[in-house]
Scaffold this motif. Structure first.
Motif, PDB file in Angstrom:
ATOM      1  N   LYS A  55      -3.979  -7.238 -10.351  1.00  0.00           N
ATOM      2  CA  LYS A  55      -2.623  -6.733 -10.142  1.00  0.00           C
ATOM      3  C   LYS A  55      -2.309  -6.644  -8.652  1.00  0.00           C
ATOM      4  N   ALA A  56      -3.274  -6.142  -7.881  1.00  0.00           N
ATOM      5  CA  ALA A  56      -3.075  -6.024  -6.439  1.00  0.00           C
ATOM      6  C   ALA A  56      -2.894  -7.402  -5.802  1.00  0.00           C
ATOM      7  N   LYS A 108     -15.200  -1.859  -4.721  1.00  0.00           N
ATOM      8  CA  LYS A 108     -16.465  -2.479  -4.327  1.00  0.00           C
ATOM      9  C   LYS A 108     -17.625  -1.526  -4.579  1.00  0.00           C
ATOM     10  N   SER A 109     -17.414  -0.258  -4.219  1.00  0.00           N
ATOM     11  CA  SER A 109     -18.460   0.750  -4.446  1.00  0.00           C
ATOM     12  C   SER A 109     -18.746   0.904  -5.935  1.00  0.00           C
ATOM     13  N   VAL A 146       1.167  -0.309   2.034  1.00  0.00           N
ATOM     14  CA  VAL A 146       0.639  -0.910   0.809  1.00  0.00           C
ATOM     15  C   VAL A 146      -0.709  -1.547   1.096  1.00  0.00           C
ATOM     16  N   GLY A 147      -0.804  -2.252   2.220  1.00  0.00           N
ATOM     17  CA  GLY A 147      -2.062  -2.891   2.591  1.00  0.00           C
ATOM     18  C   GLY A 147      -3.166  -1.875   2.804  1.00  0.00           C
ATOM     19  N   ALA A 187      -6.460  -1.625   0.683  1.00  0.00           N
ATOM     20  CA  ALA A 187      -7.771  -1.706   1.330  1.00  0.00           C
ATOM     21  C   ALA A 187      -8.660  -0.549   0.869  1.00  0.00           C
ATOM     22  N   ALA A 188      -8.066   0.635   0.773  1.00  0.00           N
ATOM     23  CA  ALA A 188      -8.839   1.790   0.303  1.00  0.00           C
ATOM     24  C   ALA A 188      -9.276   1.594  -1.145  1.00  0.00           C
ATOM     25  N   GLU A 189      -8.364   1.101  -1.970  1.00  0.00           N
ATOM     26  CA  GLU A 189      -8.709   0.862  -3.374  1.00  0.00           C
ATOM     27  C   GLU A 189      -9.761  -0.235  -3.477  1.00  0.00           C
TER      28      GLU A 189
END
Length: 90
Positions: free
Chosen positions: A20-21, A53-54, A41-42, A46-48
């Motif tokens: 979706k992103a 990834k974690s 938004v970026g 990036a945080a999401e």
């Protein structure tokens, strides 16, 4: 088994969020909106992305642990079956 299904559904949800992103970013870029207001938004993406990834790494670790347990159980079952077969053949 429920733990595997939970992990799988969490991974599928994470992949859906990533897709979706990516779709949103592609659309914004095509419409020329990526530069204007896209920083917030970026930053959110990036945080999401880092969180995903974690989570993906944690799920991979759980998968490897489950895989090892499954192999161990499978080996023990094979041994038990072999022993029962030998007993029945005697």
């Amino acid at each position: 088994m429920g733990n595997e299904q939970d992990s799988e559904s969490r991974m599928e949800a994470a992949l859906a969020r990533l897709e979706k992103a990516a779709t949103t970013l592609t659309q914004e870029k095509q419409q020329g909106e990526f530069g204007s207001g896209g920083d917030a938004v970026g930053s959110d993406l990036a945080a999401e992305n880092e969180a995903l990834k974690s989570e993906l790494e944690a799920l991979r670790g759980k998968y490897e642990a489950l895989k090892k347990k499954t192999q161990a159980v499978s080996g023990r079952l094979d041994q038990s079956i072999d022993q029962l077969s030998m007993i029945l053949e005697q």
